[in-house]
Design an enzyme around this catalytic site. Structure first.
Site, PDB file in Angstrom:
ATOM      1  N   GLU A 104      -1.096  -8.680   4.947  1.00 53.87           N
ATOM      2  CA  GLU A 104      -1.013  -8.812   6.412  1.00 53.87           C
ATOM      3  C   GLU A 104      -2.387  -8.743   7.072  1.00 53.87           C
ATOM      4  OE1 GLU A 104      -0.589  -6.086   4.799  1.00 53.87           O
ATOM      5  OE2 GLU A 104      -1.184  -4.353   6.007  1.00 53.87           O
ATOM      6  N   HIS A 155      -3.488  -5.717   0.939  1.00 54.13           N
ATOM      7  CA  HIS A 155      -2.849  -5.916   2.245  1.00 54.13           C
ATOM      8  C   HIS A 155      -2.796  -7.397   2.622  1.00 54.13           C
ATOM      9  CE1 HIS A 155      -2.622  -1.726   3.791  1.00 54.13           C
ATOM     10  NE2 HIS A 155      -3.652  -1.523   2.989  1.00 54.13           N
ATOM     11  N   CYS A 187       0.840  -1.204   0.000  1.00 57.73           N
ATOM     12  CA  CYS A 187       0.000   0.000   0.000  1.00 57.73           C
ATOM     13  C   CYS A 187       0.878   1.259   0.000  1.00 57.73           C
ATOM     14  CB  CYS A 187      -0.965  -0.048   1.184  1.00 57.73           C
ATOM     15  SG  CYS A 187      -2.363   1.058   1.024  1.00 57.73           S
TER      16      CYS A 187
END
Lengths: 225, 745
Positions: free
Chosen positions: A196, A194, A86
């Protein structure tokens, strides 16, 4: 295997990356402050999401001048794996480690949503554990995620198999639906989604582990060699 | 400058309030002092019209560590952890300048949370606007909605706090007076709590964060007046927010608190330097002396009056132990922020404001913070314009009615709004927007926090007391539906002009209803906000108490509201209800299909409600059910449809056996009802029996369709895809192409 997570003023996915690496993947993770000129003894680096330096001027434009980015450039040049998520992707393009740029989403609105993506190549330290053509679902959360580059660069990225992920549904207007790309040496990857955020069974989606597991095993291999 | 009656009036102080100032000071105030009094004694800061009634609220339980009166309430959640949470309105600024008005609303409430030492982990928003398709005001309402949502997104996303839920309602009465109420919640350990107290004579008063500018001067008194044509000229009174600065301030404050050198800390909210100095001094029984020459300033030539009244954002005031100031300053320097000693804690109880040594104000702290006038304003019976009986209810096309409801602004998916919010950052959001209650886990523990934010202006317009009780019941039911035990409440009371007895009566009734319900459901009120004078050109908004209730549960994957597989049994906990035509008057059916409001709100039996909640909580915790969704606005039909909008594309065939007219059966909004699907109906029925509540097996899940029959007659029959499409895209059409929303096309 130790992952360094860079913290700029305004980073806000730094703890999420730390949690995914240290808790979900059970690897070592440590934070690296933006004015540190050294990365220490880390085997891999994550530039996390957020709003580095408030994203003033342009997203990632100020971050590229930070001392830590000089160290990241050297680390990347020496072949160390670098993952920019990002805002981290935006920083990598501003710093010249990846080609192209990320601009305002086509509809001019921030978008937070889970999107399906195609794994375009598995020839990378970030996707070698995935299947070519596989669909992964990952969350996006960005206002400036529209990937643009000139035609030649786009052709080159495709010819050299450096497009890693493509959106299956358009969510930001990116050219050729590009969601993630590699550098020429294939050790630096930037992506808007993302991984994560999709690493913990409690969050209802663990597709991000495909990328993170590839990344940490590649980091471990790099540290052994 | 002479203090003439005109000057007093321009500060929105009454002649009798001015007399009180004269007697407290024993002399005429300076202009700076008058400005300071005017903000501290404004409705916004002093709660002068509501305070006598707010005392009726229950504020204590074993879990309450801090009740009302501090920056936020604090609740023990076990394992040495606590949560701080509160709600604030930014109604007036959001009307004048939607983007910055809403953005700074988020910024303000976040500071209230982290000034106590808690890291914010969730935000929710309760939004109310005029109707988007209104011929006269529609375009403006759209613009305000777009600005407010973008402002919230801008601030929350950059700050890095997930916006996990809320509500958005469209009603004519909010066209000239939108409501923007922002809720925030933070978490910390018991030993990390800080208070806004200026303790320890001789300790240093330190200013941190952004520089002071001329923005927002008189924001608090603007928020305490009705709107008139001149309000637009007050646009410069709206503050400008910088979420990046606030993110740095958060990290720096939490880090500085760890040094042990900070004695007390408070954010500079309404009336900035004024409120933080006198409130911190008043709480500690001390004086605070500052010299404005040391205050970091954005522009030259500001007067003491302007500096004391500035509402520049992202500023905090802290008191540090004498001799340890440098430890604090070092942390702020690391984060690139100003941290300057501007004064000292004194023993004399006075707020003394100097500039280059010259005294500009000298007022007892208690006079400002605690001696504000309190009014027991006269009240009559609540303003009510709706008739008791409505039009005859007879529908020719019930499936068509359901589609219209699903397309309506209040019921439709709020995806267009919440996808602009980062609802996942910090990777704790187990259940986000669209869930009955949001669930945020606390990493490193097995505890999660659930939260629900709700209001219902229509119910309260019909009966403020019963309406408010219904809202509390609904919030608690939302929490129970995700398996959480409700533990505490915050509230935002939005009303018109309290100087009108029929408005004051609405306020009193709502507060008493809130008190009764919160006492009953054992959810003490730990804080909140009152926003009055929500009128435009004499027309008040609906009485709109907004209630936020938080609860806790053991961390687990949520079961969700959606049907998961074909062949599960569908059970309605709480039964079909016994509504009458008058009780239909407040429903979405009355609003959308009849464009009308009449009658009474649905009837609530609080004891029954509590037993329904106990049942569902038990079933969720045992994972004896596969889905659970509370019946809210739009009633049974809308709930069945919403349960069918999950990723699996599973609907239901519902067979009812009821004497009720179909319109009432499908669309009434009687409380205490939850729709579940299960593979273990016996277990569900046994739990219901144990808690002596009704539970009806009303159907079975199946692929692709939603059908509802009553005694063999088909009432509703549709493909899910058709209903889901209408529901999902309606808000975007309402914003950009209102014509497309006509579902009969």
């Amino acid at each position: 295997m130790k992952v360094g997570i860079v913290v700029f003023p305004g980073s806000n996915c730094d703890h999420d990356a730390w949690y995914a690496v240290s808790q979900n993947l059970q690897q070592q993770a440590e934070f690296i402050w933006h004015n540190s000129a050294s990365l220490g003894d880390v085997d891999a680096v994550i530039l996390p999401g957020g709003f580095s330096y408030g994203d003033y001027l342009r997203c990632g434009a100020i971050a590229k001048f930070s001392p830590v980015m000089q160290a990241v450039k050297k680390f990347a040049k020496d072949g160390g794996p670098v993952l920019g998520v990002c805002n981290g992707f935006q920083v990598l393009t501003e710093a010249g480690l990846l080609p192209g740029a990320l601009v305002r989403n086509a509809n001019l609105k921030f978008v937070c949503r889970q999107v399906p993506l195609e794994v375009v190549t598995t020839d990378s330290p970030f996707t070698h554990r995935a299947r070519k053509g596989q669909t992964v679902k990952l969350p996006v959360a960005h206002g400036e995620g529209c990937y643009i580059a000139d035609e030649r660069t786009l052709d080159e990225l495709e010819a050299e198999d450096r497009v890693v992920l493509r959106y299956q549904d358009d969510c930001n207007g990116s050219m050729r639906d590009i969601a993630g790309i590699l550098n020429e040496k294939r050790n630096v990857m930037g992506l808007m989604p993302h991984p994560e955020r999709a690493a913990d069974p409690l969050m209802g989606n663990t597709d991000g582990l495909t990328i993170l597991n590839s990344f940490v095993t590649a980091g471990a291999a790099a540290s052994r060699s | 400058m002479n203090i003439t009656p005109d000057v007093v009036a321009a500060h929105q102080l009454t002649p009798s309030e001015y007399d009180k100032i004269l007697s407290l000071l024993g002399r005429e105030p300076t202009l700076t002092e008058l400005g300071i009094f005017s903000v501290m004694w404004s409705e916004h800061c002093s709660y002068k019209s509501s305070r006598v009634h707010l005392k009726k609220l229950p504020t204590e339980s074993e879990r309450v560590l801090q009740g009302p009166g501090e920056n936020a309430g604090i609740i023990d959640i076990g394992h040495c952890l606590a949560i701080a949470f509160k709600i604030e309105s930014h109604n007036h600024p959001s009307f004048i300048e939607p983007f910055q008005g809403a953005a700074t609303g988020v910024g303000g409430i976040l500071r209230d949370i982290f000034t106590m030492g808690a890291r914010p982990i969730a935000v929710m928003d309760s939004l109310r606007f005029g109707k988007l398709d209104d011929v006269e005001t529609g375009e403006r309402n759209q613009r305000i909605l777009e600005g407010v949502v973008a402002g919230i997104a801008h601030y929350g996303n950059c700050f890095g706090v997930p916006t996990v839920g809320g509500e958005c309602v469209f009603e004519k009465s909010y066209a000239g007076n939108p409501l923007v109420n922002v809720f925030a919640l933070g978490v910390f350990r018991h030993d990390e709590v800080f208070y806004g107290k200026a303790s320890g004579v001789g300790n240093s008063v330190i200013y941190v964060g952004a520089k002071t500018g001329r923005d927002g001067i008189h924001g608090a008194s603007m928020a305490s007046a009705e709107f008139t044509e001149e309000s637009k000229a007050k646009r410069p009174n709206v503050q400008v927010g910088d979420p990046f600065m606030e993110k740095l301030l958060l990290e720096a404050c939490l880090e500085a608190m760890k040094t042990g050198a900070i004695v007390g800390i408070q954010d500079m909210g309404a009336a900035g330097l004024t409120s933080s100095t006198c409130e911190m001094g008043s709480r500690a029984g001390t004086g605070v002396e500052i010299d404005l020459q040391y205050v970091p300033q954005r522009e030259p030539g500001m007067t003491p009056y302007e500096m004391m009244l500035s509402e520049s954002q992202e500023r905090m005031l802290l008191v540090a132990e004498r001799g340890r100031e440098s430890e604090v300053v070092a942390v702020f320097e690391k984060w690139g922020l100003d941290a300057v000693r501007i004064g000292v804690v004194t023993a004399d109880g006075m707020l003394r404001v100097k500039d280059h040594g010259q005294v500009f104000a000298e007022i007892p702290n208690r006079a400002l913070a605690d001696e504000a006038p309190r009014y027991n304003r006269p009240y009559s019976t609540p303003l009510r314009t709706a008739p008791l009986d409505g039009p005859e209810i007879h529908s020719r096309d019930l499936t068509g009615d359901l589609k219209e409801l699903l397309a309506s602004g209040d019921v439709c998916s709020k995806k267009w709004i919440y996808e602009q919010y980062d609802y996942q950052v910090r990777t704790n959001t187990l259940a986000g927007p669209g869930s009955d209650a949001a669930i945020v886990r606390i990493k490193g523990t097995n505890t999660s926090v659930a939260m629900s934010l709700d209001g219902n202006g229509r119910y309260c317009a019909l009966d403020p007391r019963e309406g408010t009780k219904l809202i509390v019941a609904e919030c608690c039911r939302n929490l129970a539906t995700v398996g959480a035990l409700p533990i505490a409440t915050t509230n935002n009371l939005n009303f018109g002009n309290p100087e009108r007895p029929e408005i004051m009566a609405q306020i009193v009734e709502c507060i008493e209803g809130l008190a009764e319900a919160c006492r009953f459901f054992e959810v003490p009120v730990t804080g909140g906000n009152v926003s009055l004078y929500n009128e435009t050109l004499g027309t008040p908004i609906f009485p709109t108490p907004v209630v936020g209730i938080v609860g806790t549960l053991e961390t687990a994957l949520p079961i969700g509201t959606d049907f998961k597989r074909p062949g599960a049994e569908v059970i309605l906990l709480g039964g079909l209800g016994t509504p009458d035509a008058q009780q239909m008057g407040g429903t979405q059916y009355a609003k959308v299909i009849h464009d009308s409001l009449w009658g009474r709100p649905p009837a609530l039996d609080m004891d029954y409600e509590r037993r329904v909640q106990a049942t569902i909580r038990e079933l969720v915790r045992e994972r004896a059910i596969e889905s659970a969704h509370d019946l809210g606005e739009g009633g049974l039909a809308v709930t069945v449809a919403e349960c069918s909008f999950g990723p699996a594309g599973i609907g239901a065939a519902i067979d009812l056996d009821s004497e009720l007219p179909p319109e009432l059966l499908l669309f009434h909004e009687g409380p205490s009802r939850i729709l579940v699907s299960t593979g273990n109906a016996e277990r569900v029925l046994a739990a219901a029996r144990k808690n002596t509540i009704e539970a009806l097996i009303i159907g079975v899940t199946l692929e692709a369709r939603v059908t509802i029959r009553n005694r063999k007659r088909i009432l509703v029959d549709s493909r899910i895809a058709e209903l889901a499409g209408i529901w999902a895209d309606s808000l975007e059409h309402l914003l950009h192409d209102p014509v497309l929303v006509n579902t009969n096309v």
